[in-house]
Design an enzyme around this catalytic site. Structure first.
Site, PDB file in Angstrom:
ATOM      1  N   GLY A  17       0.808  -1.123  -0.249  1.00 24.88           N
ATOM      2  CA  GLY A  17       0.101  -0.113   0.108  1.00 24.88           C
ATOM      3  C   GLY A  17       0.943   1.366   0.091  1.00 24.88           C
ATOM      4  O   GLY A  17       1.806   1.254   0.873  1.00 24.88           O
ATOM      5  N   TYR A  18       0.656   2.307  -0.860  1.00 23.82           N
ATOM      6  CA  TYR A  18       1.505   3.441  -1.053  1.00 23.82           C
ATOM      7  C   TYR A  18       0.633   4.503  -0.825  1.00 23.82           C
ATOM      8  O   TYR A  18       0.986   5.805  -1.008  1.00 23.82           O
ATOM      9  CB  TYR A  18       2.043   3.402  -2.262  1.00 23.82           C
ATOM     10  N   GLY A  19      -1.011   4.608  -0.700  1.00 24.29           N
ATOM     11  CA  GLY A  19      -1.797   5.343  -0.548  1.00 24.29           C
ATOM     12  C   GLY A  19      -2.637   5.323   0.739  1.00 24.29           C
ATOM     13  O   GLY A  19      -2.122   5.064   1.759  1.00 24.29           O
ATOM     14  N   SER A  20      -3.892   5.274   0.649  1.00 19.28           N
ATOM     15  CA  SER A  20      -4.729   5.189   1.672  1.00 19.28           C
ATOM     16  C   SER A  20      -4.490   3.963   2.222  1.00 19.28           C
ATOM     17  O   SER A  20      -4.982   3.709   3.614  1.00 19.28           O
ATOM     18  CB  SER A  20      -6.276   5.190   1.261  1.00 19.28           C
ATOM     19  N   GLU A 107     -10.651  -0.557  -4.598  1.00 25.98           N
ATOM     20  CA  GLU A 107      -9.690  -0.058  -5.827  1.00 25.98           C
ATOM     21  C   GLU A 107     -10.241   0.042  -7.148  1.00 25.98           C
ATOM     22  O   GLU A 107      -9.644  -0.150  -8.091  1.00 25.98           O
ATOM     23  CB  GLU A 107      -8.483  -0.741  -5.488  1.00 25.98           C
TER      24      GLU A 107
HETATM   25  C1  SIN Z   1      -2.765   2.047  -2.309  1.00 27.40           C
HETATM   26  O1  SIN Z   1      -2.906   2.828  -1.325  1.00 27.40           O
HETATM   27  O2  SIN Z   1      -1.910   1.354  -2.509  1.00 27.40           O
HETATM   28  C2  SIN Z   1      -3.665   2.393  -3.515  1.00 27.40           C
HETATM   29  C3  SIN Z   1      -4.098   3.942  -3.607  1.00 27.40           C
HETATM   30  C4  SIN Z   1      -5.320   4.181  -2.676  1.00 27.40           C
HETATM   31  O3  SIN Z   1      -6.048   3.508  -2.191  1.00 27.40           O
HETATM   32  O4  SIN Z   1      -5.120   5.462  -2.083  1.00 27.40           O
END
Ligand code: SIN
Length: 248
Positions: A17-20, A107
């Site tokens: 995960g790189y965002g939320s 997603e």
């Molecule tokens: C993530 O968090 O890896 C995907 C992008 C998001 O949902 O913000």
């Protein structure tokens, strides 16, 4: 035996995960490890119609751009860290199918499934790594990415316009600015070196916009207060008083 990061870790499902996902974890994980992936650049270039915006007024969320593609673009934020920090989650073996379904729905808005080697941060307890894994090697993780060919991909944005856009947007998951500030705070907690200038600069810009708008609102409220006719205010006071008397 140590794995070299290109082979699948048998029987284990790891998600990056790189965002939320950093601060809103998926359900049913039993391990969470900070670390990074390389070869990508994180950008607020994905439109969000279902979480931080609506179909009529999409917000902006992050996606990963392959670094080689990004290098061909003109981006006002013209530098990006080599390491894209985030977290890897291991999903409990008996819940993998359920979690994959949940993530496909969460997603769904333009993101597709990819696999990328993940490097655990130094200091991560080796007992948390995939079975038989050596700390110095990356391991394979699944990642959701909105690639440039998806319909929600918006491409390079002027940072100030993007900040104004984020400030104005909201959707079923809440204010777009809370997503941005949530990401900034979550990255700050991973490691002293996990900051991302793109995220920090946008966060600062949105804070400045919020302060500007608040000042404007306060000014307008004060002006209205002064412009209200004196006798109108008194009449209101009397009505209010009568209401109170009737209901008490
Ligand atoms: C993530 O968090 O890896 C995907 C992008 C998001 O949902 O913000």
């Amino acid at each position: 035996m140590a794995t070299n990061g290109t082979t699948a870790e048998a029987d284990e499902f790891w998600l990056f995960g790189y965002g939320s996902l950093i601060w809103k974890p998926p359900p049913h994980f039993d391990r969470r490890i900070p670390g990074w992936v390389t070869g990508y650049v994180r950008r607020f270039w994905q439109a969000s119609q279902d979480h931080r915006g609506t179909p009529e007024a999409p917000g902006r969320v992050v996606t990963l751009i392959s670094r080689s593609y990004w290098e061909q673009l003109v981006d006002h934020h013209d530098s990006a860290p080599d390491k894209v920090w985030g977290v890897a989650y291991r999903i409990k073996a008996d819940r993998v199918a359920e979690v994959k379904e949940y993530l496909d729905i969460r997603e769904i808005n333009g993101y597709t499934i990819h696999y990328t080697p993940f490097y655990p941060a130094p200091g991560v307890d080796p007992a948390l790594l995939p079975q038989n894994h050596h700390h110095d090697f990356p391991f394979r993780t699944l990642v959701y990415i909105g690639t440039p060919d998806n319909e929600q991909f918006v491409g390079p944005q002027d940072p100030q316009k993007l900040a104004e856009h984020i400030y104005r947007s909201s959707g079923p998951s809440g204010l777009n600015r809370d997503y941005l500030w949530g990401l900034e705070a979550a990255l700050g907690e991973l490691s002293p070196e996990s900051g991302d200038e793109h995220v920090t600069d946008l966060s600062n810009r949105v804070r400045a916009i919020a302060a500007r708008e608040e000042k404007k609102d306060r000014g307008e409220r004060e002006q209205q207060h002064h412009e209200q006719p004196h006798n109108f205010r008194n009449a209101g006071d009397i009505d209010e008083q009568e209401e109170t008397e009737k209901t008490s």
